[in-house]
Every structure is written in structure tokens, then in C-alpha cells.
Motif scaffolding. Structure first.
Motif, mmCIF file in Angstrom:
data_model
loop_
_atom_site.group_PDB
_atom_site.id
_atom_site.type_symbol
_atom_site.label_atom_id
_atom_site.label_comp_id
_atom_site.label_asym_id
_atom_site.label_seq_id
_atom_site.Cartn_x
_atom_site.Cartn_y
_atom_site.Cartn_z
ATOM 1 N N HIS A 1 -45.606 -29.167 -93.966
ATOM 2 C CA HIS A 1 -45.989 -29.693 -92.641
ATOM 3 C C HIS A 1 -45.315 -28.874 -91.527
ATOM 4 N N GLU A 2 -44.031 -28.550 -91.739
ATOM 5 C CA GLU A 2 -43.283 -27.830 -90.688
ATOM 6 C C GLU A 2 -43.702 -26.366 -90.587
ATOM 7 N N ILE A 3 -43.964 -25.736 -91.735
ATOM 8 C CA ILE A 3 -44.413 -24.328 -91.684
ATOM 9 C C ILE A 3 -45.782 -24.246 -91.006
ATOM 10 N N ASP A 4 -46.628 -25.273 -91.225
ATOM 11 C CA ASP A 4 -47.899 -25.326 -90.487
ATOM 12 C C ASP A 4 -47.642 -25.302 -88.978
ATOM 13 N N HIS A 5 -46.653 -26.090 -88.527
ATOM 14 C CA HIS A 5 -46.344 -26.111 -87.089
ATOM 15 C C HIS A 5 -46.029 -24.702 -86.575
ATOM 16 N N LEU A 6 -45.275 -23.926 -87.364
ATOM 17 C CA LEU A 6 -44.888 -22.566 -86.934
ATOM 18 C C LEU A 6 -46.118 -21.667 -86.801
ATOM 19 N N ASP A 7 -47.192 -22.065 -87.488
ATOM 20 C CA ASP A 7 -48.442 -21.285 -87.410
ATOM 21 C C ASP A 7 -49.459 -21.920 -86.476
ATOM 22 N N GLY A 8 -48.994 -22.904 -85.682
ATOM 23 C CA GLY A 8 -49.868 -23.544 -84.698
ATOM 24 C C GLY A 8 -50.836 -24.542 -85.284
ATOM 25 N N LYS A 9 -50.559 -25.008 -86.521
ATOM 26 C CA LYS A 9 -51.453 -25.926 -87.225
ATOM 27 C C LYS A 9 -50.840 -27.333 -87.238
ATOM 28 N N LEU A 10 -51.689 -28.349 -87.057
ATOM 29 C CA LEU A 10 -51.251 -29.749 -87.060
ATOM 30 C C LEU A 10 -51.902 -30.496 -88.212
ATOM 31 N N PHE A 11 -51.283 -31.583 -88.688
ATOM 32 C CA PHE A 11 -51.839 -32.296 -89.865
ATOM 33 C C PHE A 11 -53.220 -32.852 -89.553
#
Ligand code: K2U
Ligand code: ZN
Length: 169
Positions: free
Chosen positions: A133-143
Motif C-alpha cells: 500500500h505504501e509503495i503504491d503511494h510513492l508511485d502516485g497510486k491509491l487503493f
């Protein structure tokens, strides 16, 4: 130590891709400390630097029962994935909304610790979900990007309604 402001969807800054940290120095350690304070204060179990408008690849997590086992991951990278599992997720940047998301059950990941050492580890369960979930945030992605079009439409309507009520307040 300082509590940082957490950006809320649909803030476009949540969509920026964070850049790798070149050197783990005192500035990075200070940012991580402030992120941990913010995460605990918001009752989160993870926080990515993107969420506090810092576009560096830094994540903090604490999935322990007693909230006393912080892990700071600089430049976290998923090396391998195994299996599939579904878990209900929430997000400090999308308050008040929870839904099921399918992710890898187990991950092998690497990161740089605050001493500058490259660490390799494995995770499953809540820790695995949190790191993904957090690595997604670093790539501008949200759940919420994983939701069906109908669920996303319902969420957008809910957020528009909340924003209208806030504007009237
Ligand atoms: O990135 C964030 O917004 C922090 C999330 C991380 C997270 C989301 C889903 C599943 C695991 C971790 C927050 O901690 S959201 C609040 C929360 C707390 C416990 C369990 C699930 C969600
Ligand atoms: Zn989140």
C-alpha cells in the motif's frame, strides 16, 4: 519532532511519483521521525512521504500490537511476490472509506535503513499489505484505483457530497 499535514484525495500532489533518496543523512532521519509522529497521531499503521507532500521514496510502518515497533524504509522495492489475498483497506489520505483490495499474499522486499545498510526481508499478512500500500503511494497510486468503476463512482459522489457540506459549514 513535528506533526505533518496529511494530503487528502483528490489532492493532485498525491499523484506525484517520489524520487529515490541519494544519501541517508540527518535530513532524511528528521523527515522519517516527523512521519512516524504523524502516523501515530493519525492512528495509522503506515505512512508514505508522498502523503505529507515530500516526494522522496521514504515509508514508515508499525504493524505491531503495542504500536512500539517502527520500521523506516528508504527506497523500498518489491523483489518478488507470491500468492494472492484480499484484505479490507483504508487510507489516511482517503478518510472514512474502506474497501477490499486484492494484493500479493507474500512479498520479498528490500530497502535502505537509517544507517544506510541495504536490507532484504520477507513479509506476509498485514505487514505485506501495508508495504505494498505504501509503495503504491510513492508511485502516485491509491487503493481506490483498484476499485470497480461503479465503486469509484459511488466514492466520488460521497466525496463531492462531503466537500459540499464542508463548503456550507
Ligand atoms: O498509507 C496509509 O494511508 C496508511 C494506511 C496503511 C494501510 C492501509 C491498508 C492496510 C494496511 C495498512 C493506514 O494505516 S489506514 C488505517 C488502517 C489501520 C489499520 C488497518 C487498516 C487501515
Ligand atoms: Zn494510504
Amino acid at each position: 519532532m513535528a506533526k505533518l499535514e496529511v494530503l487528502h484525495f483528490p489532492d493532485p500532489r498525491l499523484r506525484k511519483k517520489a524520487v529515490p533518496v541519494e544519501t541517508v543523512d540527518s535530513n532524511i532521519r528528521s523527515v522519517a521521525e516527523d512521519m512516524l509522529e504523524t502516523m501515530y497521531d493519525e492512528s495509522g499503521i503506515g505512512l508514505a512521504a508522498t502523503q505529507v507532500n515530500i516526494q522522496k521514496r521514504i515509508v514508515v510502518i508499525d504493524v505491531s500490537e503495542d504500536r512500539d515497533a517502527p520500521v523506516i524504509l528508504v527506497n523500498p522495492t518489491i523483489i518478488a511476490v507470491e500468492g494472492v489475498e484480499q484484505m479490507q483497506e483504508g487510507c489516511l489520505s482517503v478518510p472514512g472509506y474502506y474497501d477490499d483490495v486484492e494484493r500479493a499474499e507474500r512479498i520479498k522486499y528490500s530497502y535502505v535503513d537509517l544507517e544506510g545498510q541495504v536490507i532484504e526481508a520477507e513479509a506476509d499478512g498485514l505487514k505485506s499489505v501495508c508495504i505494498q500500500h505504501e509503495i503504491d503511494h510513492l508511485d502516485g497510486k491509491l487503493f481506490i484505483d483498484y476499485l470497480s468503476p461503479l465503486k469509484r463512482q459511488r466514492l466520488m459522489k460521497k466525496i463531492e457530497k462531503q466537500e459540499k457540506l464542508l463548503a456550507q459549514a
